[in-house]
Design a protein around this motif. Structure first.
Motif, PDB file in Angstrom:
ATOM      1  N   ASN A 149     -21.111 -10.134 -65.482  1.00  8.17           N
ATOM      2  CA  ASN A 149     -21.339  -8.874 -64.763  1.00  8.17           C
ATOM      3  C   ASN A 149     -20.039  -8.106 -64.531  1.00  8.17           C
ATOM      4  O   ASN A 149     -20.003  -7.161 -63.753  1.00  8.17           O
ATOM      5  N   ASN A 150     -18.953  -8.502 -65.210  1.00  7.18           N
ATOM      6  CA  ASN A 150     -17.682  -7.792 -65.090  1.00  7.18           C
ATOM      7  C   ASN A 150     -17.411  -7.015 -66.370  1.00  7.18           C
ATOM      8  O   ASN A 150     -17.545  -7.542 -67.465  1.00  7.18           O
ATOM      9  N   SER A 151     -17.012  -5.766 -66.237  1.00  5.42           N
ATOM     10  CA  SER A 151     -16.726  -4.967 -67.434  1.00  5.42           C
ATOM     11  C   SER A 151     -15.462  -4.138 -67.271  1.00  5.42           C
ATOM     12  O   SER A 151     -15.238  -3.195 -68.022  1.00  5.42           O
ATOM     13  N   THR A 152     -14.634  -4.491 -66.292  1.00  7.55           N
ATOM     14  CA  THR A 152     -13.474  -3.636 -66.004  1.00  7.55           C
ATOM     15  C   THR A 152     -12.133  -4.357 -66.057  1.00  7.55           C
ATOM     16  O   THR A 152     -11.092  -3.705 -66.001  1.00  7.55           O
ATOM     17  N   THR A 153     -12.112  -5.675 -66.153  1.00  4.65           N
ATOM     18  CA  THR A 153     -10.844  -6.400 -66.118  1.00  4.65           C
ATOM     19  C   THR A 153     -10.071  -6.211 -67.426  1.00  4.65           C
ATOM     20  O   THR A 153     -10.558  -6.583 -68.499  1.00  4.65           O
ATOM     21  N   PRO A 154      -8.854  -5.648 -67.379  1.00  5.70           N
ATOM     22  CA  PRO A 154      -8.057  -5.467 -68.597  1.00  5.70           C
ATOM     23  C   PRO A 154      -7.236  -6.720 -68.898  1.00  5.70           C
ATOM     24  O   PRO A 154      -6.780  -7.424 -67.989  1.00  5.70           O
ATOM     25  N   VAL A 155      -7.052  -6.990 -70.173  1.00  6.66           N
ATOM     26  CA  VAL A 155      -6.248  -8.132 -70.623  1.00  6.66           C
ATOM     27  C   VAL A 155      -5.246  -7.633 -71.663  1.00  6.66           C
ATOM     28  O   VAL A 155      -5.608  -6.903 -72.587  1.00  6.66           O
ATOM     29  N   ILE A 156      -3.982  -8.023 -71.498  1.00 10.82           N
ATOM     30  CA  ILE A 156      -2.928  -7.663 -72.443  1.00 10.82           C
ATOM     31  C   ILE A 156      -2.623  -8.875 -73.311  1.00 10.82           C
ATOM     32  O   ILE A 156      -2.448  -9.994 -72.807  1.00 10.82           O
ATOM     33  N   LEU A 157      -2.547  -8.655 -74.629  1.00 10.62           N
ATOM     34  CA  LEU A 157      -2.252  -9.726 -75.578  1.00 10.62           C
ATOM     35  C   LEU A 157      -0.871  -9.506 -76.197  1.00 10.62           C
ATOM     36  O   LEU A 157      -0.479  -8.364 -76.480  1.00 10.62           O
ATOM     37  N   SER A 158      -0.173 -10.616 -76.404  1.00 14.06           N
ATOM     38  CA  SER A 158       1.091 -10.561 -77.141  1.00 14.06           C
ATOM     39  C   SER A 158       1.088 -11.681 -78.161  1.00 14.06           C
ATOM     40  O   SER A 158       0.436 -12.716 -77.970  1.00 14.06           O
ATOM     41  N   VAL A 159       1.806 -11.480 -79.275  1.00 15.11           N
ATOM     42  CA  VAL A 159       1.809 -12.475 -80.344  1.00 15.11           C
ATOM     43  C   VAL A 159       3.232 -12.699 -80.846  1.00 15.11           C
ATOM     44  O   VAL A 159       4.047 -11.768 -80.932  1.00 15.11           O
ATOM     45  N   ASP A 160       3.535 -13.937 -81.171  1.00 15.51           N
ATOM     46  CA  ASP A 160       4.804 -14.318 -81.772  1.00 15.51           C
ATOM     47  C   ASP A 160       4.533 -14.679 -83.229  1.00 15.51           C
ATOM     48  O   ASP A 160       3.800 -15.623 -83.512  1.00 15.51           O
ATOM     49  N   ASN A 161       5.095 -13.907 -84.165  1.00 11.67           N
ATOM     50  CA  ASN A 161       4.941 -14.157 -85.604  1.00 11.67           C
ATOM     51  C   ASN A 161       3.511 -13.939 -86.089  1.00 11.67           C
ATOM     52  O   ASN A 161       2.917 -14.796 -86.740  1.00 11.67           O
ATOM     53  N   GLY A 162       2.962 -12.799 -85.793  1.00 12.29           N
ATOM     54  CA  GLY A 162       1.627 -12.462 -86.270  1.00 12.29           C
ATOM     55  C   GLY A 162       1.296 -11.022 -85.921  1.00 12.29           C
ATOM     56  O   GLY A 162       2.096 -10.310 -85.313  1.00 12.29           O
ATOM     57  N   ALA A 188       1.369 -18.764 -85.522  1.00 12.46           N
ATOM     58  CA  ALA A 188       1.325 -17.560 -84.685  1.00 12.46           C
ATOM     59  C   ALA A 188       0.832 -17.971 -83.302  1.00 12.46           C
ATOM     60  O   ALA A 188      -0.234 -18.576 -83.169  1.00 12.46           O
ATOM     61  N   THR A 189       1.607 -17.672 -82.283  1.00  8.68           N
ATOM     62  CA  THR A 189       1.250 -18.015 -80.909  1.00  8.68           C
ATOM     63  C   THR A 189       0.852 -16.754 -80.160  1.00  8.68           C
ATOM     64  O   THR A 189       1.586 -15.772 -80.141  1.00  8.68           O
ATOM     65  N   VAL A 190      -0.317 -16.782 -79.569  1.00 14.67           N
ATOM     66  CA  VAL A 190      -0.855 -15.619 -78.863  1.00 14.67           C
ATOM     67  C   VAL A 190      -0.994 -15.943 -77.388  1.00 14.67           C
ATOM     68  O   VAL A 190      -1.444 -17.028 -77.006  1.00 14.67           O
ATOM     69  N   ASN A 191      -0.603 -14.983 -76.552  1.00 14.48           N
ATOM     70  CA  ASN A 191      -0.757 -15.121 -75.104  1.00 14.48           C
ATOM     71  C   ASN A 191      -1.611 -13.977 -74.566  1.00 14.48           C
ATOM     72  O   ASN A 191      -1.529 -12.841 -75.044  1.00 14.48           O
ATOM     73  N   ALA A 192      -2.435 -14.305 -73.585  1.00 17.02           N
ATOM     74  CA  ALA A 192      -3.263 -13.304 -72.912  1.00 17.02           C
ATOM     75  C   ALA A 192      -2.852 -13.251 -71.442  1.00 17.02           C
ATOM     76  O   ALA A 192      -2.684 -14.293 -70.795  1.00 17.02           O
ATOM     77  N   PHE A 193      -2.700 -12.045 -70.901  1.00 16.14           N
ATOM     78  CA  PHE A 193      -2.269 -11.871 -69.521  1.00 16.14           C
ATOM     79  C   PHE A 193      -3.195 -10.893 -68.802  1.00 16.14           C
ATOM     80  O   PHE A 193      -3.615  -9.885 -69.378  1.00 16.14           O
ATOM     81  N   THR A 194      -3.485 -11.184 -67.555  1.00 18.99           N
ATOM     82  CA  THR A 194      -4.209 -10.248 -66.700  1.00 18.99           C
ATOM     83  C   THR A 194      -3.833 -10.514 -65.256  1.00 18.99           C
ATOM     84  O   THR A 194      -3.272 -11.568 -64.933  1.00 18.99           O
ATOM     85  N   GLY A 198      -4.240  -9.911 -57.459  1.00 23.40           N
ATOM     86  CA  GLY A 198      -2.819  -9.724 -57.216  1.00 23.40           C
ATOM     87  C   GLY A 198      -1.924 -10.758 -57.847  1.00 23.40           C
ATOM     88  O   GLY A 198      -0.694 -10.684 -57.725  1.00 23.40           O
ATOM     89  N   ALA A 199      -2.490 -11.735 -58.553  1.00 19.48           N
ATOM     90  CA  ALA A 199      -1.686 -12.788 -59.193  1.00 19.48           C
ATOM     91  C   ALA A 199      -1.845 -12.713 -60.709  1.00 19.48           C
ATOM     92  O   ALA A 199      -2.903 -12.332 -61.230  1.00 19.48           O
ATOM     93  N   LEU A 200      -0.784 -13.104 -61.435  1.00 19.42           N
ATOM     94  CA  LEU A 200      -0.817 -13.082 -62.893  1.00 19.42           C
ATOM     95  C   LEU A 200      -1.525 -14.328 -63.410  1.00 19.42           C
ATOM     96  O   LEU A 200      -1.201 -15.453 -63.022  1.00 19.42           O
ATOM     97  N   ALA A 201      -2.521 -14.115 -64.270  1.00 22.32           N
ATOM     98  CA  ALA A 201      -3.220 -15.215 -64.927  1.00 22.32           C
ATOM     99  C   ALA A 201      -2.959 -15.116 -66.422  1.00 22.32           C
ATOM    100  O   ALA A 201      -2.869 -14.020 -66.978  1.00 22.32           O
ATOM    101  N   SER A 202      -2.801 -16.255 -67.080  1.00 25.31           N
ATOM    102  CA  SER A 202      -2.488 -16.225 -68.508  1.00 25.31           C
ATOM    103  C   SER A 202      -3.179 -17.364 -69.242  1.00 25.31           C
ATOM    104  O   SER A 202      -3.635 -18.343 -68.634  1.00 25.31           O
ATOM    105  N   ALA A 203      -3.268 -17.213 -70.539  1.00 24.64           N
ATOM    106  CA  ALA A 203      -3.811 -18.246 -71.423  1.00 24.64           C
ATOM    107  C   ALA A 203      -3.105 -18.145 -72.759  1.00 24.64           C
ATOM    108  O   ALA A 203      -2.543 -17.099 -73.104  1.00 24.64           O
ATOM    109  N   GLU A 204      -3.119 -19.229 -73.516  1.00 22.11           N
ATOM    110  CA  GLU A 204      -2.378 -19.258 -74.782  1.00 22.11           C
ATOM    111  C   GLU A 204      -3.156 -20.024 -75.828  1.00 22.11           C
ATOM    112  O   GLU A 204      -3.899 -20.974 -75.527  1.00 22.11           O
ATOM    113  N   THR A 205      -2.977 -19.615 -77.079  1.00 28.94           N
ATOM    114  CA  THR A 205      -3.525 -20.362 -78.202  1.00 28.94           C
ATOM    115  C   THR A 205      -2.589 -20.193 -79.394  1.00 28.94           C
ATOM    116  O   THR A 205      -1.819 -19.224 -79.461  1.00 28.94           O
TER     117      THR A 205
END
Length: 211
Positions: A149-162, A188-194, A198-205
């Motif tokens: 039911n969430n459609s507004t949370t933005p996520v920023i992606l960054s990639v190393d070597n891709g 290629a390592t990808v990180n997701a941030f949001t 008020g706190a930074l949450a991240s994930a990686e693959t």
């Protein structure tokens, strides 16, 4: 007359034909169940809600028996685990004469709790450089439910070597995808941030590309 057996005697200034006998008065009036509003709840565990979806069963009364006032029997019962989504609860009851009330119903609507974490996954962990991997970003609540039911949370992606098709995603229905490619072999390592509450949450693959 009361609902029982007895001798009927008429008194008053009437011309009366007396009929001796015992008569049975039969109750054919069913109870009536009060209306119940829908119940809105927020998930309090993986898969659904119990405590937050608790409800009080509607009361049934009987016009033929003023002493009859009881909670209807409803299913699923209060205290059950109600899954995320809409569950119909049906209620019924019978009186002492066996007359059944018309079945009534209401809905228990359970939605996920707010997003508290993000997950990042790849459709492939290893592939040829001529192909691309699909990356999926998922927003979940504290219990692990996808926050559909969430459609507004933005996520920023960054990639190393891709190379990413998109570096900014909005979690429509809690999930969003993009693609990852690479023009040379390697990882290629990808990180997701949001930001959540008020706190930074991240994930990686990481995805391995080969020639």
């Amino acid at each position: 007359y009361a609902i029982n057996q007895g001798t009927v005697v008429a008194t008053g200034n009437y011309n009366v034909t007396y009929v001796a006998g015992v008569f049975s008065i039969v109750d054919t009036t069913p109870p009536v169940i009060a209306a119940h509003a829908d119940v809105n709840a927020v998930a309090d565990q993986l898969g659904g809600a119990t405590a937050s979806a608790a409800y009080t069963a509607p009361t049934a009364t009987d016009a033929a028996d003023p002493s009859f006032s009881k909670p209807a029997i409803c299913s699923p019962a209060s205290g059950s685990v109600f899954p995320i989504g809409t569950t119909q609860v049906t209620c019924n009851i019978s009186d002492v004469s066996g007359n059944s009330a018309a079945t009534t119903s209401f809905n228990v609507v359970v939605v996920p709790a707010p997003i508290s974490q993000v997950e990042l996954s790849s459709s492939l962990s290893s592939l040829d450089i001529s192909s691309s991997a699909t990356l999926t970003v998922t927003g979940k609540d504290q219990y692990g439910n996808v926050v559909t039911n969430n459609s507004t949370t933005p996520v920023i992606l960054s990639v190393d070597n891709g190379t990413l098709a998109s570096t900014r995603l909005t979690l429509a229905s809690g999930v969003k995808t993009t693609t990852l490619s690479k023009n040379a072999s390697g990882v290629a390592t990808v990180n997701a941030f949001t930001v959540i509450s008020g706190a930074l949450a991240s994930a990686e693959t990481a995805v391995t590309f080969t020639d």
